[in-house]
Design a protein around this motif. Structure first.
Motif, short mmCIF file in Angstrom:
data_model
loop_
_atom_site.label_atom_id
_atom_site.label_comp_id
_atom_site.label_asym_id
_atom_site.label_seq_id
_atom_site.Cartn_x
_atom_site.Cartn_y
_atom_site.Cartn_z
N MET A 1 -5.53 2.26 -13.33
CA MET A 1 -4.28 2.91 -12.92
C MET A 1 -4.54 3.80 -11.71
SD MET A 1 -2.58 3.90 -16.61
CE MET A 1 -3.90 5.05 -17.01
N VAL A 2 -4.04 3.37 -10.56
CA VAL A 2 -4.25 4.11 -9.32
C VAL A 2 -2.92 4.21 -8.58
CG1 VAL A 2 -5.42 4.15 -7.08
CG2 VAL A 2 -6.64 3.34 -9.12
N PHE A 3 -2.57 5.43 -8.19
CA PHE A 3 -1.38 5.66 -7.37
C PHE A 3 -1.85 6.07 -5.97
CE2 PHE A 3 1.78 8.20 -5.28
CZ PHE A 3 2.99 7.59 -5.59
N ILE A 4 -1.32 5.39 -4.95
CA ILE A 4 -1.67 5.70 -3.57
C ILE A 4 -0.39 6.00 -2.81
CG2 ILE A 4 -2.74 4.85 -1.44
CD1 ILE A 4 -4.51 3.07 -3.20
N GLY A 5 -0.35 7.17 -2.16
CA GLY A 5 0.85 7.64 -1.50
C GLY A 5 1.09 7.02 -0.14
N ASN A 6 2.16 7.46 0.50
CA ASN A 6 2.60 6.90 1.78
C ASN A 6 1.57 7.12 2.88
OD1 ASN A 6 5.08 6.15 0.64
ND2 ASN A 6 5.95 8.16 1.07
N SER A 7 1.31 6.06 3.64
CA SER A 7 0.47 6.11 4.85
C SER A 7 -0.98 6.49 4.57
CB SER A 7 1.07 7.09 5.88
OG SER A 7 2.39 6.72 6.22
N SER A 8 -1.42 6.44 3.33
CA SER A 8 -2.83 6.67 3.03
C SER A 8 -3.62 5.39 3.26
CB SER A 8 -3.01 7.16 1.61
OG SER A 8 -2.56 8.49 1.49
N ILE A 9 -4.90 5.53 3.61
CA ILE A 9 -5.75 4.40 3.98
C ILE A 9 -7.01 4.42 3.14
CG2 ILE A 9 -7.08 3.34 5.85
CD1 ILE A 9 -5.10 4.66 7.82
N ILE B 1 -3.70 9.49 -5.37
CA ILE B 1 -3.99 9.86 -3.99
C ILE B 1 -2.66 10.14 -3.30
CG2 ILE B 1 -4.94 9.03 -1.79
CD1 ILE B 1 -6.83 7.25 -3.49
N GLY B 2 -2.58 11.25 -2.59
CA GLY B 2 -1.33 11.65 -1.96
C GLY B 2 -1.03 10.91 -0.67
N ASN B 3 -0.28 11.55 0.19
CA ASN B 3 0.16 10.93 1.44
C ASN B 3 -0.81 11.25 2.59
OD1 ASN B 3 2.57 10.12 0.08
ND2 ASN B 3 3.45 12.14 0.49
N ASN B 4 -0.91 10.30 3.53
CA ASN B 4 -1.69 10.51 4.77
C ASN B 4 -3.13 10.91 4.51
OD1 ASN B 4 0.71 10.19 6.53
ND2 ASN B 4 1.36 12.10 5.57
N THR B 5 -3.71 10.33 3.49
CA THR B 5 -5.10 10.61 3.13
C THR B 5 -5.97 9.41 3.49
OG1 THR B 5 -4.70 12.28 1.44
CG2 THR B 5 -6.61 10.87 1.10
N ILE B 6 -7.21 9.66 3.91
CA ILE B 6 -8.13 8.60 4.30
C ILE B 6 -9.34 8.64 3.37
CG2 ILE B 6 -9.63 7.72 6.12
CD1 ILE B 6 -7.71 9.01 8.14
N ILE B 7 -9.62 7.51 2.74
CA ILE B 7 -10.80 7.34 1.89
C ILE B 7 -11.64 6.24 2.53
CG2 ILE B 7 -11.66 6.90 -0.44
CD1 ILE B 7 -9.77 9.25 -0.40
N LYS B 8 -12.88 6.54 2.92
CA LYS B 8 -13.71 5.57 3.63
C LYS B 8 -15.13 5.58 3.08
CE LYS B 8 -15.28 4.40 8.33
NZ LYS B 8 -15.27 4.82 9.75
N TYR C 1 -10.14 10.06 -13.29
CA TYR C 1 -9.60 11.41 -13.48
C TYR C 1 -9.77 12.29 -12.23
CZ TYR C 1 -9.53 9.68 -18.20
OH TYR C 1 -9.30 8.92 -19.32
N THR C 2 -9.53 11.67 -11.09
CA THR C 2 -9.57 12.41 -9.84
C THR C 2 -8.18 12.40 -9.21
OG1 THR C 2 -11.90 11.85 -9.44
CG2 THR C 2 -10.60 12.55 -7.54
N SER C 3 -7.72 13.55 -8.76
CA SER C 3 -6.46 13.63 -8.01
C SER C 3 -6.77 14.20 -6.63
CB SER C 3 -5.42 14.46 -8.74
OG SER C 3 -5.85 15.78 -8.95
N ILE C 4 -6.29 13.51 -5.62
CA ILE C 4 -6.54 13.87 -4.23
C ILE C 4 -5.17 14.05 -3.57
CG2 ILE C 4 -7.57 13.15 -2.05
CD1 ILE C 4 -9.46 11.37 -3.78
N TYR C 5 -4.96 15.19 -2.95
CA TYR C 5 -3.63 15.53 -2.44
C TYR C 5 -3.43 14.98 -1.03
CZ TYR C 5 0.55 18.44 -3.26
OH TYR C 5 1.83 18.89 -3.51
N ASP C 6 -2.50 15.54 -0.28
CA ASP C 6 -2.12 15.01 1.03
C ASP C 6 -3.09 15.41 2.14
OD1 ASP C 6 0.13 14.18 -0.35
OD2 ASP C 6 1.42 15.79 0.42
N ASN C 7 -3.18 14.53 3.17
CA ASN C 7 -3.91 14.84 4.41
C ASN C 7 -5.37 15.20 4.16
OD1 ASN C 7 -1.47 14.68 6.17
ND2 ASN C 7 -0.84 16.45 4.94
N VAL C 8 -6.00 14.49 3.23
CA VAL C 8 -7.41 14.69 2.91
C VAL C 8 -8.23 13.59 3.57
CG1 VAL C 8 -9.11 14.72 1.03
CG2 VAL C 8 -6.90 15.88 0.75
N GLU C 9 -9.45 13.90 3.97
CA GLU C 9 -10.38 12.90 4.52
C GLU C 9 -11.66 12.93 3.70
OE1 GLU C 9 -11.06 13.09 8.70
OE2 GLU C 9 -8.98 13.63 9.16
#
Length: 356
Positions: A254-262, A274-281, A288-296
């Motif tokens: 179960m994974v939720f990925i927000g708008n414009s996240s990569i 994962i929130g909006n405009n976040t980059i995971i590379k 059990y991890t929550s990552i908010y907006d504009n995170v790199e």
């Protein structure tokens, strides 16, 4: 019926997080704690809500812009000093006037089924009605003694608890509670305890009753409580992808990925949000991890953690059981960092991790 939410506490057990962010606004599964409480009241048909705040009124006003188009009237009530819940209730007298009201502590998390228990008491004719739950550590709570359908005694954080039945932060009061709050003295902690005000009602012939419930209730006083609540909420998220996932990435569970996240060349194992405009590379994001907006996040291994907006984390192979608040920067130092790191970081923290 009006609603009242108490949010003036300073959250000292959650420092350094709460130096800049009221604990009631800490996002769990990317939604502030307070919003879950507001949603309970709105679902009960309450659209006039008092928020008791301290010195951080502006933070609440900014956060609650989220509700601007939802026909809810918020009234901000200032508690001049953080000297106890009874004093916070007394601060709301002008807002409540002579009406019966539903009050909830703003730093607790409840299962949605709590609405069934509240429904059972909203039309009661008692002067005070409390929701209670069994706890394993009663010395941390206001504890009640009951007899038939009445509460006959209330003891705040007793050394030798007479029962394991705790008041769970939800109350219905009539206006007599204001008289009670005016007639109590400070406790040994130099605070005006709400449990003492309820005991005053009992001792002066007013009727205090209770409703038991057995669904989830989490008091969010300590860092580990925040992570436990986050785990619970993530366990119930609905998978959804509104971002971009490249072919080199794998999404499992179960994974939720927000708008414009990569998500690039990464593995994400849910439940994760994962929130909006976040980059995971080049990363592994575990359960059990929550990552908010504009995170790199780059070249990292993270699980069971909360990471808030505009934080940057790179080349850290192990972060677990951590709460990382706004605009933190965490990078690898001159030497390889330790295998796992457990972090509790306030806003704008910048650190390099390396072996000691």
């Amino acid at each position: 019926m009006k609603g009242l939410i108490l949010c003036a506490g300073v959250g000292s057990r959650l420092w350094p997080i709460t130096h800049t962010l009221p604990k009631h606004l800490i996002p769990l599964a990317n939604k502030p704690i307070l919003f879950y409480i507001i949603d309970i009241l709105v679902d009960m048909g309450i659209d006039e809500i008092g928020i008791v705040v301290g010195k951080n009124k502006a933070s609440f006003q900014e956060a609650l812009k989220e509700y601007d188009n939802k026909n809810i009237a918020f009234h901000y009530i200032k508690q001049e000093k953080p000297i106890g819940l009874a004093n916070a209730v007394l601060s709301s007298r002008e807002f409540i006037k002579n009406e019966k009201f539903l009050m909830i502590l703003g730093d607790n998390l409840y299962h949605p089924d709590i609405k069934n228990a509240i429904n059972n008491i909203v039309n009661s004719n008692f002067n005070c009605h409390v929701l209670i739950n069994k706890v394993s550590n009663p010395s941390r709570y206001g504890i009640v003694k009951i007899e038939k359908d009445r509460v006959i005694d209330v003891i705040e954080k007793p050394n030798n608890p007479p029962t394991n039945l705790a008041i769970a932060g939800i109350y219905i009061f009539d206006s007599n509670i204001f008289t009670a709050c005016e007639n109590i003295k400070p406790s040994n902690r130099n605070e005006y305890e709400l449990s003492d005000a309820i005991k005053w009602l009992i001792d002066n012939g007013y009727v205090v009753s209770y409703e038991k419930f057995d669904c989830l209730w989490q008091d969010l006083g300590k860092p580990e409580d925040i992570l436990i609540a986050n785990q619970y909420l993530l366990s119930n998220i609905k998978p959804e992808n509104n971002g971009i996932i490249d072919k080199g990435s794998k999404i499992d569970g179960m994974v939720f990925i927000g708008n414009s996240s990569i998500v690039k060349n990464s593995i994400i194992t849910g439940p994760v949000t994962i929130g909006n405009n976040t980059i995971i590379k080049d990363a592994y994001i575990g359960p059990y991890t929550s990552i908010y907006d504009n995170v790199e996040i780059t070249n990292c291994h993270i699980q069971n953690s909360i990471i808030l907006n505009e934080s940057i984390i790179s080349d850290i192979r192990g972060i677990i059981d951590s709460s990382i608040i706004e605009r933190c920067c965490i990078v690898e130092g001159e030497k390889e960092e330790t295998k796992t790191n457990q972090l509790l970081l306030g806003k704008d923290t910048k650190i390099k991790l390396k072996k000691s």
